[in-house]
Design a protein around this motif. Sequence first.
Motif, mmCIF file in Angstrom:
data_model
loop_
_atom_site.group_PDB
_atom_site.id
_atom_site.type_symbol
_atom_site.label_atom_id
_atom_site.label_comp_id
_atom_site.label_asym_id
_atom_site.label_seq_id
_atom_site.Cartn_x
_atom_site.Cartn_y
_atom_site.Cartn_z
ATOM 1 N N TYR A 50 -4.675 -4.000 1.357
ATOM 2 C CA TYR A 50 -5.587 -4.391 0.290
ATOM 3 C C TYR A 50 -5.982 -5.861 0.356
ATOM 4 O O TYR A 50 -6.792 -6.315 -0.446
ATOM 5 C CB TYR A 50 -4.966 -4.080 -1.073
ATOM 6 C CG TYR A 50 -5.133 -2.637 -1.468
ATOM 7 C CD1 TYR A 50 -6.228 -2.230 -2.212
ATOM 8 C CD2 TYR A 50 -4.215 -1.678 -1.071
ATOM 9 C CE1 TYR A 50 -6.402 -0.913 -2.558
ATOM 10 C CE2 TYR A 50 -4.382 -0.352 -1.410
ATOM 11 C CZ TYR A 50 -5.473 0.031 -2.152
ATOM 12 O OH TYR A 50 -5.644 1.344 -2.489
ATOM 13 N N GLY A 95 -5.380 2.497 1.392
ATOM 14 C CA GLY A 95 -5.085 1.598 2.493
ATOM 15 C C GLY A 95 -5.606 2.103 3.825
ATOM 16 O O GLY A 95 -5.800 1.318 4.757
ATOM 17 N N LEU A 103 -3.984 -6.114 -3.631
ATOM 18 C CA LEU A 103 -3.329 -5.059 -4.404
ATOM 19 C C LEU A 103 -3.033 -5.502 -5.825
ATOM 20 O O LEU A 103 -3.075 -4.688 -6.749
ATOM 21 C CB LEU A 103 -2.041 -4.632 -3.705
ATOM 22 C CG LEU A 103 -1.286 -3.468 -4.342
ATOM 23 C CD1 LEU A 103 -2.149 -2.217 -4.407
ATOM 24 C CD2 LEU A 103 0.003 -3.183 -3.582
ATOM 25 N N ARG A 104 -2.723 -6.779 -6.024
ATOM 26 C CA ARG A 104 -2.427 -7.251 -7.382
ATOM 27 C C ARG A 104 -3.613 -7.026 -8.315
ATOM 28 O O ARG A 104 -3.445 -6.580 -9.456
ATOM 29 C CB ARG A 104 -2.079 -8.739 -7.351
ATOM 30 C CG ARG A 104 -1.608 -9.291 -8.682
ATOM 31 C CD ARG A 104 -1.407 -10.797 -8.618
ATOM 32 N NE ARG A 104 -0.525 -11.171 -7.520
ATOM 33 C CZ ARG A 104 -0.222 -12.438 -7.238
ATOM 34 N NH1 ARG A 104 -0.758 -13.425 -7.945
ATOM 35 N NH2 ARG A 104 0.586 -12.713 -6.241
ATOM 36 N N ARG A 133 0.737 -2.290 1.233
ATOM 37 C CA ARG A 133 0.147 -3.256 0.308
ATOM 38 C C ARG A 133 -0.732 -4.293 1.001
ATOM 39 O O ARG A 133 -1.728 -4.743 0.435
ATOM 40 C CB ARG A 133 1.232 -3.964 -0.498
ATOM 41 C CG ARG A 133 2.203 -4.782 0.330
ATOM 42 C CD ARG A 133 3.341 -5.297 -0.533
ATOM 43 N NE ARG A 133 4.284 -6.109 0.237
ATOM 44 C CZ ARG A 133 5.258 -5.598 0.973
ATOM 45 N NH1 ARG A 133 5.421 -4.286 1.021
ATOM 46 N NH2 ARG A 133 6.079 -6.386 1.649
ATOM 47 N N LEU A 184 2.565 3.129 -1.131
ATOM 48 C CA LEU A 184 1.668 2.063 -1.567
ATOM 49 C C LEU A 184 2.287 0.697 -1.293
ATOM 50 O O LEU A 184 1.610 -0.228 -0.826
ATOM 51 C CB LEU A 184 1.371 2.217 -3.056
ATOM 52 C CG LEU A 184 0.490 1.137 -3.700
ATOM 53 C CD1 LEU A 184 -0.868 1.075 -3.009
ATOM 54 C CD2 LEU A 184 0.317 1.419 -5.191
ATOM 55 N N LEU A 205 -4.321 5.312 -4.582
ATOM 56 C CA LEU A 205 -4.098 3.919 -4.193
ATOM 57 C C LEU A 205 -3.429 3.835 -2.820
ATOM 58 O O LEU A 205 -3.768 2.972 -2.009
ATOM 59 C CB LEU A 205 -3.236 3.221 -5.238
ATOM 60 C CG LEU A 205 -3.872 3.015 -6.615
ATOM 61 C CD1 LEU A 205 -2.874 2.380 -7.573
ATOM 62 C CD2 LEU A 205 -5.127 2.151 -6.515
ATOM 63 N N VAL A 211 -6.060 -4.788 -7.874
ATOM 64 C CA VAL A 211 -6.236 -3.335 -8.034
ATOM 65 C C VAL A 211 -5.259 -2.789 -9.067
ATOM 66 O O VAL A 211 -5.624 -1.974 -9.931
ATOM 67 C CB VAL A 211 -6.041 -2.619 -6.685
ATOM 68 C CG1 VAL A 211 -6.186 -1.109 -6.861
ATOM 69 C CG2 VAL A 211 -7.044 -3.114 -5.664
ATOM 70 N N LEU A 212 -4.006 -3.219 -9.005
ATOM 71 C CA LEU A 212 -2.999 -2.731 -9.944
ATOM 72 C C LEU A 212 -3.282 -3.205 -11.367
ATOM 73 O O LEU A 212 -3.002 -2.475 -12.326
ATOM 74 C CB LEU A 212 -1.607 -3.183 -9.504
ATOM 75 C CG LEU A 212 -1.071 -2.537 -8.225
ATOM 76 C CD1 LEU A 212 0.300 -3.098 -7.881
ATOM 77 C CD2 LEU A 212 -1.007 -1.026 -8.355
#
Length: 282
Positions: free
Chosen positions: A276, A206, A154-155, A273, A269, A202, A157-158
């Motif tokens: 991801y 998941g 997720l890091r 998390r 999200l 987002l 993706v963000l």
Amino acid sequence: MTGRHAPETLIARYADGSLPDADAWSLEKHLESCASCAGRVSGAVRATAAGAVLADVRDAVLAAATPAPAEAPPLRTPRLLWAAAPAVRGAWLPAVLLVALGAVLLAHVAGFSGARPLLLAVAPVVPVAGVALSYGRHADPLHELAASTPSAGLRLVLTRTAVVLAVSLPLLTLAGLVLPSPGAPGAAAWLLPGLTLTLAALALGGWLGLRTATAVTGGGWLCAVLAPALATPDGAVARHLSDQLSAYVGGAATQGGWAAAAALCAVLLAARRTAYDRLERF
């Protein structure tokens, strides 16, 4: 691994290399947020026969690679650029410019009175599409390498989502400001819907995978906004589109609803998390 900390037997098997890959990966993810277990694992590895060799290699690498203090700050820049590059590479950035400039040309060259409503209808799905196009094997030739780094999931993706938003939000809002606005919502009325749709994509990623989730959210928005206007019997598409957008994004109450929906999507999200971490699905 069970409980809040890793058991000694698990750490011992990790240190001697007998722990299965899946369990080792789970332990390594736990070590990212548990300093206590990280210290115990480090001590266990140093106590093995490979500990002395690893210490020598570490000292040699640090001696050769550690820059002077004045050079230290720039080291984060290449890593950030490497993580964010797919978000501004390929056809996505020209597509954003095409949407913004196309709306301006429609209004000021072709004299199309519905340019701002059309821009406001399309703008919320632009960052959603940008997120889909900036993440995954199709967008990044180093995707498999990125999937194995501590900054994956997720890091990553963000990080790319933030770059997409930083590029698309000012460009599309500026384009809306220079368009005529007879009866249409303000140029910034699309920002909260765009943010909400991005967070919704987002969050759904998941469960569905990122590309499928962006297709569902972006396609759902376009169908909800454009289909009723295009189906009007009197042919006044611009007027009906403006009325449709006023209902969907105009007014303080509506914008408050979008803000609440964005907050809810952010909570979902955060709850999903860990999905991801399995990047091969996306």
